[in-house]
Design an enzyme around this catalytic site. Sequence first.
Site, PDB file in Angstrom:
ATOM      1  N   LYS A  87       0.857  -1.187   0.000  1.00 34.80           N
ATOM      2  CA  LYS A  87       0.000   0.000   0.000  1.00 34.80           C
ATOM      3  C   LYS A  87       0.896   1.241   0.000  1.00 34.80           C
ATOM      4  O   LYS A  87       1.732   1.420   0.889  1.00 34.80           O
ATOM      5  CB  LYS A  87      -0.899  -0.044   1.243  1.00 34.80           C
ATOM      6  CG  LYS A  87      -2.157   0.787   1.150  1.00 34.80           C
ATOM      7  CD  LYS A  87      -3.042   0.491   2.358  1.00 34.80           C
ATOM      8  CE  LYS A  87      -4.323   1.278   2.335  1.00 34.80           C
ATOM      9  NZ  LYS A  87      -5.051   1.166   3.607  1.00 34.80           N
TER      10      LYS A  87
HETATM   11  O1  G3P Z   1      -7.637   2.203   5.380  1.00 34.57           O
HETATM   12  C1  G3P Z   1      -7.986   3.400   4.766  1.00 34.57           C
HETATM   13  C2  G3P Z   1      -9.359   3.936   5.056  1.00 34.57           C
HETATM   14  O2  G3P Z   1     -10.314   2.946   4.871  1.00 34.57           O
HETATM   15  C3  G3P Z   1      -9.492   4.725   6.347  1.00 34.57           C
HETATM   16  O3  G3P Z   1     -10.806   4.828   6.791  1.00 34.57           O
HETATM   17  O4  G3P Z   1     -12.494   5.358   8.525  1.00 34.57           O
HETATM   18  O5  G3P Z   1     -10.099   6.055   8.884  1.00 34.57           O
HETATM   19  O6  G3P Z   1     -11.505   7.211   7.201  1.00 34.57           O
HETATM   20  P1  G3P Z   1     -11.251   5.924   7.903  1.00 34.57           P
END
Ligand code: G3P
Length: 219
Positions: A87
């Site tokens: 990633k």
């Molecule tokens: O892993 C990346 C993404 O899905 C992060 O999500 O909920 O922290 O905005 P969030």
Amino acid sequence: MKFFIDTANLQQIKEAQDLGVLDGVTTNPSLMAKEGISGEKNVINHYKAICAIVDGDVSAEVISTDYENIIKEGLELAKLDDKIVVKVPMIKEGVKAIKYFSSEGIKTNCTLVFSAGQALLAAKAGATYVSPFIGRLDDISTDGLSLIEDIRLIYDNYGYETQILAASVRHAMHIIECAKIGADVMTGPLSAILTLLKHPLTDSGLAQFLADHAKAAGK
Ligand code: G3P
């Protein structure tokens, strides 16, 4: 649509895997920190533990931001397991690294994508997945789902094979709308996946069926 779980919590990954609908896992440095995982050795061991549970791709994020070290880190991560997807953040050095990994047959997930232009660059570099963060766009009063629509249109116009991984998914409606648009993958917390199960008419209907069955059996 593939379902990935967005967590580094082994218990939740097991629970989603046991449900039989899990296609992969995404993690990020914040999610690793949330589980108290730090230090290179512990992080590596945690990725190995995740790979042992799940049948599918496991995104492991680099923390370097310069080309040389993104490559070094990514190659180390990719060596851990065939399931590992490197990633890489949507920055200039990241795009160059994705191009390199792609030429070496190493799977990549281009993360922190918030615009169609960024998604176009990720596809041109040959990313396996692109991760637009829909929830975080919603958080700043911008329509995250319309970004998924734009990327779907652009990728279909040119036949890009990069898979749209709708990330930062927060609830069932995000998942359903992403499925309607044609996102290839969604990643979200276990709670969002489990919410798909729920409907009050299912609960009341089942209660009635069981009550009628018991009545007929004279219980
Ligand atoms: O892993 C990346 C993404 O899905 C992060 O999500 O909920 O922290 O905005 P969030």
